[in-house]
Design a protein around this motif. Structure first.
Motif, short mmCIF file in Angstrom:
data_model
loop_
_atom_site.label_atom_id
_atom_site.label_comp_id
_atom_site.label_asym_id
_atom_site.label_seq_id
_atom_site.Cartn_x
_atom_site.Cartn_y
_atom_site.Cartn_z
N HIS A 73 0.87 -1.26 0.07
CA HIS A 73 0.03 0.06 0.10
C HIS A 73 0.83 1.20 0.16
CE1 HIS A 73 -3.39 -2.62 0.70
NE2 HIS A 73 -2.72 -3.10 1.90
N LEU A 77 -2.07 4.40 0.05
CA LEU A 77 -3.30 4.00 -0.58
C LEU A 77 -4.02 2.65 -0.28
CD1 LEU A 77 -1.61 5.13 -4.04
CD2 LEU A 77 -3.30 6.32 -2.83
N SER A 78 -4.85 2.42 -0.70
CA SER A 78 -6.00 1.19 -0.26
C SER A 78 -5.02 0.19 -1.31
CB SER A 78 -7.39 1.18 -0.61
OG SER A 78 -7.52 1.67 -1.81
N TRP A 102 1.16 15.20 -3.80
CA TRP A 102 1.55 13.89 -4.61
C TRP A 102 3.07 13.83 -4.53
CZ3 TRP A 102 -0.91 9.61 -5.03
CH2 TRP A 102 -2.52 9.76 -4.92
#
Length: 169
Positions: A73, A77-78, A102
Motif C-alpha cells: 500500500h 493508498l488502499s 503527491w
C-alpha cells in the motif's frame, strides 16, 4: 566458497541509492514549488506533457513502481495504482498544491520501502511491462525516471525563464 567474498562486496542495497533518490527529491519538489500555478498548464509543444502533467507523471509513476516492487500500500493508498490510474491522475490532478502534495507523498514513500528491502528481496523477480525483472531493477527504474523527468522539467523551466530554485541558495 565464492559466495562469501561476493556477499562481502558492496551491493545494490546501500545508502547510495537513498542519497541519490533524496537528492532528486530535493530538486523536483522545490522546482514544483517555484513554478507559478498559472504556468502548470503550459506545454512546450502540442502533444507534450504540461508542467503539471509531468510533475504528476513523476509522482504517480514513483508510487506505481513501488507497487510493482511489492510494496502493498504505497503512500497510504488502499492498493497500488496501475498505469491507467497514473495516466488518469496525470490528467485529473491539476492544482499545484495537490501535485506538490503527491510529489512529496511519492518522495516520502520510497525511503522506508527501500530500507525494508534486503539483498534477497531485491533479487526477487516481478512482472513489469510484460517482462520479468528484479525488484532492484524496479527501484533503479524509479530513480532513473525521476532524474530523467527532472531534466525535462529543468528544460521546461529554462524555456519559460523560471530560475532554478537551488541556484538561489
Amino acid at each position: 566458497m565464492l559466495a562469501v567474498p561476493l556477499l562481502a562486496q558492496p551491493g545494490p542495497h546501500t545508502a547510495d541509492y537513498l542519497k541519490e533518490f533524496e537528492w532528486s527529491c530535493r530538486h523536483v519538489i522545490p522546482l514544483a514549488e517555484a513554478i507559478p500555478e498559472e504556468t502548470y498548464a503550459w506545454r512546450p509543444a502540442p502533444g507534450m506533457r504540461s508542467f503539471g502533467e509531468l510533475f504528476m507523471h513523476t509522482a504517480g509513476g514513483n508510487i506505481m513502481l513501488l507497487g510493482v516492487a511489492g510494496v502493498k500500500h504505497p503512500a497510504g493508498l488502499s492498493h497500488p495504482p496501475d498505469v491507467a490510474t497514473v495516466q488518469r491522475w496525470t490528467r485529473e490532478v491539476t492544482a499545484k498544491k495537490d501535485i506538490v502534495a503527491w510529489l512529496k507523498r511519492g518522495c516520502e514513500a520510497v525511503p522506508p520501502a527501500w530500507q525494508a528491502e534486503t539483498p534477497h528481496s531485491l533479487a526477487r523477480r516481478v512482472s513489469f511491462n510484460g517482462d520479468e525483472r528484479s525488484v532492484n531493477a524496479i527501484y533503479l527504474r524509479l530513480l532513473g525516471r525521476q532524474i530523467e523527468q527532472m531534466g525535462q522539467l529543468i528544460v521546461y523551466a529554462r524555456i519559460k525563464g523560471i530560475p532554478l530554485p537551488w541556484f538561489k541558495k
